[in-house]
Design a protein around this motif. Structure first.
Motif, PDB file in Angstrom:
ATOM      1  N   LYS A 167       0.833  -1.209   0.000  1.00 43.77           N
ATOM      2  CA  LYS A 167       0.000   0.000   0.000  1.00 43.77           C
ATOM      3  C   LYS A 167       0.865   1.256   0.000  1.00 43.77           C
ATOM      4  N   ILE A 168       2.021   1.174   0.630  1.00 44.41           N
ATOM      5  CA  ILE A 168       2.982   2.271   0.598  1.00 44.41           C
ATOM      6  C   ILE A 168       4.322   1.680   0.206  1.00 44.41           C
ATOM      7  N   ARG A 169       5.022   2.399  -0.694  1.00 42.61           N
ATOM      8  CA  ARG A 169       6.350   1.936  -1.095  1.00 42.61           C
ATOM      9  C   ARG A 169       7.340   3.066  -0.925  1.00 42.61           C
ATOM     10  N   ALA A 170       8.444   2.757  -0.257  1.00 46.20           N
ATOM     11  CA  ALA A 170       9.418   3.806   0.028  1.00 46.20           C
ATOM     12  C   ALA A 170      10.827   3.280  -0.169  1.00 46.20           C
ATOM     13  N   CYS A 171      11.741   4.216  -0.399  1.00 43.78           N
ATOM     14  CA  CYS A 171      13.167   3.886  -0.478  1.00 43.78           C
ATOM     15  C   CYS A 171      13.904   4.666   0.591  1.00 43.78           C
ATOM     16  N   ALA A 172      14.850   3.994   1.239  1.00 38.40           N
ATOM     17  CA  ALA A 172      15.729   4.692   2.165  1.00 38.40           C
ATOM     18  C   ALA A 172      17.005   5.010   1.401  1.00 38.40           C
ATOM     19  N   ASP A 173      17.187   6.298   1.097  1.00 40.73           N
ATOM     20  CA  ASP A 173      18.396   6.814   0.439  1.00 40.73           C
ATOM     21  C   ASP A 173      18.846   5.953  -0.739  1.00 40.73           C
ATOM     22  N   GLY A 174      19.962   5.269  -0.664  1.00 41.46           N
ATOM     23  CA  GLY A 174      20.508   4.494  -1.789  1.00 41.46           C
ATOM     24  C   GLY A 174      19.632   3.353  -2.260  1.00 41.46           C
ATOM     25  N   GLY A 175      18.588   3.034  -1.506  1.00 34.47           N
ATOM     26  CA  GLY A 175      17.606   2.055  -1.994  1.00 34.47           C
ATOM     27  C   GLY A 175      17.033   2.506  -3.332  1.00 34.47           C
TER      28      GLY A 175
ATOM     29  N   VAL B  62       5.186   4.799   9.409  1.00 36.18           N
ATOM     30  CA  VAL B  62       4.195   4.670  10.476  1.00 36.18           C
ATOM     31  C   VAL B  62       3.277   5.893  10.487  1.00 36.18           C
ATOM     32  N   GLU B  63       3.855   7.067  10.314  1.00 33.22           N
ATOM     33  CA  GLU B  63       3.054   8.298  10.239  1.00 33.22           C
ATOM     34  C   GLU B  63       2.097   8.290   9.052  1.00 33.22           C
ATOM     35  N   GLU B  64       2.596   7.863   7.900  1.00 33.62           N
ATOM     36  CA  GLU B  64       1.776   7.826   6.700  1.00 33.62           C
ATOM     37  C   GLU B  64       0.604   6.859   6.849  1.00 33.62           C
ATOM     38  N   ILE B  65       0.884   5.713   7.467  1.00 35.33           N
ATOM     39  CA  ILE B  65      -0.176   4.724   7.673  1.00 35.33           C
ATOM     40  C   ILE B  65      -1.295   5.328   8.522  1.00 35.33           C
ATOM     41  N   LYS B  66      -0.885   6.054   9.556  1.00 42.55           N
ATOM     42  CA  LYS B  66      -1.887   6.727  10.409  1.00 42.55           C
ATOM     43  C   LYS B  66      -2.618   7.797   9.624  1.00 42.55           C
ATOM     44  N   ALA B  67      -1.832   8.643   8.935  1.00 46.39           N
ATOM     45  CA  ALA B  67      -2.412   9.790   8.232  1.00 46.39           C
ATOM     46  C   ALA B  67      -3.412   9.337   7.168  1.00 46.39           C
TER      47      ALA B  67
ATOM     48  N   ALA C  88      11.856   0.047  16.032  1.00 43.61           N
ATOM     49  CA  ALA C  88      10.547  -0.083  15.384  1.00 43.61           C
ATOM     50  C   ALA C  88       9.484  -0.524  16.383  1.00 43.61           C
ATOM     51  N   GLN C  89       9.891  -1.345  17.339  1.00 43.93           N
ATOM     52  CA  GLN C  89       8.921  -1.841  18.317  1.00 43.93           C
ATOM     53  C   GLN C  89       8.369  -0.726  19.182  1.00 43.93           C
ATOM     54  N   LYS C  90       9.152   0.366  19.277  1.00 39.46           N
ATOM     55  CA  LYS C  90       8.656   1.503  20.055  1.00 39.46           C
ATOM     56  C   LYS C  90       7.777   2.399  19.189  1.00 39.46           C
ATOM     57  N   MET C  91       7.890   2.241  17.868  1.00 37.39           N
ATOM     58  CA  MET C  91       7.140   3.104  16.959  1.00 37.39           C
ATOM     59  C   MET C  91       5.791   2.511  16.579  1.00 37.39           C
ATOM     60  N   THR C  92       5.714   1.187  16.534  1.00 38.50           N
ATOM     61  CA  THR C  92       4.516   0.542  15.999  1.00 38.50           C
ATOM     62  C   THR C  92       4.374  -0.878  16.534  1.00 38.50           C
TER      63      THR C  92
END
Lengths: 250, 263
Positions: free
Chosen positions: B15-23, B84-89, B120-124
């Protein structure tokens, strides 16, 4: 207190007297020749023999290991036959509770004693890539190694080196061989570590390194006068702490 | 309690696709010839790895480029925080966050991946699964019993439990070598005190034995036998516990009634 240069083993002019263990991962040819020529004992853990066999095609007789150990579930039949035929010691170590790497080191420590060799470092090629559980198993072996020997056990693959720093000591790491890459790292793999360092760009001052709190990765060395050398990195830790560092392309 | 199938994520679409920098460099290279069909929702990082032409291409295509210069957190950690923010938003119903890469290359970055899983466990509460080559890793939360469905057909031969960061008081069932009542903590390897458990087809799932154990690290490959009931590995732990699952293999046999041998 003694200084230890982790990358000394890769310097042709390096001073350390080493033994070499080859694990079941592709062998970096750049490192292989330097290490092989210096090593007083050379061993393969199971499938490590396959990689040695492949790499030394055409001149295999010049690169015979002193022993190959393992449960022999990875070594290829033709490879096993070749080295048996050449009178390399094949030592079946079927213990399922310990990995081939751990058993390889155990034999090496015994051989060093038996032959009364003066050795400074045990160097391992492979162990930091491939199957993820086996990377973790390499780290576990480094813990076992500390109970077997006081010698540092260094693991090298691709452009990473890892070594487990013993607890309750201050370590001085010489990082001035010229082979150091850009990054270094301190990872509290087994438990939180109360740590103090110097010589790093981001030092720790009696701080706890712990997963979920603070783990030092992508660290680097403090700036130094290019005319002088780098000062040694010092690390004091109350629990075993995994040091790793990048290796410059050779 | 809910069941989680780690390899299920290879099937559905994201549902969401993202790259971290060099990804983004790897995405750019992989999708050559049809890049417009594979545009990430965002690319984050300090942008010290992304190539200029790649950055320019995705900017031009209106992908969100989010510079996240915080030096105390890795690009991966920051990527997850944004996700995590995007999923909420967007009020999305999401089951799993899947990561490609992170288990190979520079050794400190492999360790950094593990650290990110702790953050991550603290974020979601969502599981964060990391996949590279033929390994999958996920951090199992402490204080819970986890049921892992390992019956997708994509499971390889091995699995592993590693107490990264601290000793773990742990219970398992469904593995070839479950661990018995032992006192242990890192760095000991604890051999099982019980013989490997074989689950039979006529034992209903909720009767699969669960035993409480302390353990350190399995270093030997752990085999999972499949049978006609969904086989689950049940794992509970008092500290976060990293589960590394299995290679993916193309199924060589049908799921369901086909029994196969312990290798």
């Amino acid at each position: 207190m003694d200084e230890f240069a982790p990358l000394d083993c890769l310097l042709p002019s390096g001073k350390q007297r080493i033994c070499l263990a080859i694990l079941n991962q592709p062998i970096d040819e750049r490192y292989f020749h330097v290490l092989w020529s210096k090593a007083k004992i050379r061993a393969c853990a199971d499938g490590g023999a396959n990689h040695l066999y492949r790499l030394t095609e055409g001149r295999r007789e010049s690169f015979l290991p002193d022993y190959i150990n393992g449960d022999f579930d990875s070594i290829l039949p033709e490879v096993k036959e070749f080295y048996t035929h050449k009178n390399c010691k094949l030592m079946e170590t079927p213990d399922q509770d310990l990995t081939d790497f751990t058993k390889c080191l155990a034999i090496m420590v015994e051989e060093i004693k038996a032959q009364k060799l003066q050795i400074d470092t045990i160097v391992t090629l492979g162990g930091l890539g491939g199957r993820f559980d086996q990377i973790m198993a390499t780290v576990e072996t480094l813990f076992h190694a500390q109970k077997m020997t006081d010698l540092p056990v260094v693991v090298i693959q691709d452009r990473s080196l890892a070594v487990l720093l013993q607890e309750g000591r201050q370590h001085r790491l010489n990082v001035n061989t010229g082979l150091e890459g850009k990054w270094c790292s301190l990872v509290p793999v087994g438990s939180p570590c109360l740590t103090t360092t110097s010589g790093l760009k981001w030092n720790l001052d009696n701080q706890v390194l712990a997963f979920g709190q603070l783990v030092s990765t992508s660290n680097t060395y403090e700036d130094h006068d290019p005319k002088g050398g780098r000062k040694p990195v010092t690390v004091a830790t109350d629990k075993p702490l995994l040091w790793s560092m990048g290796i410059k392309p050779l």
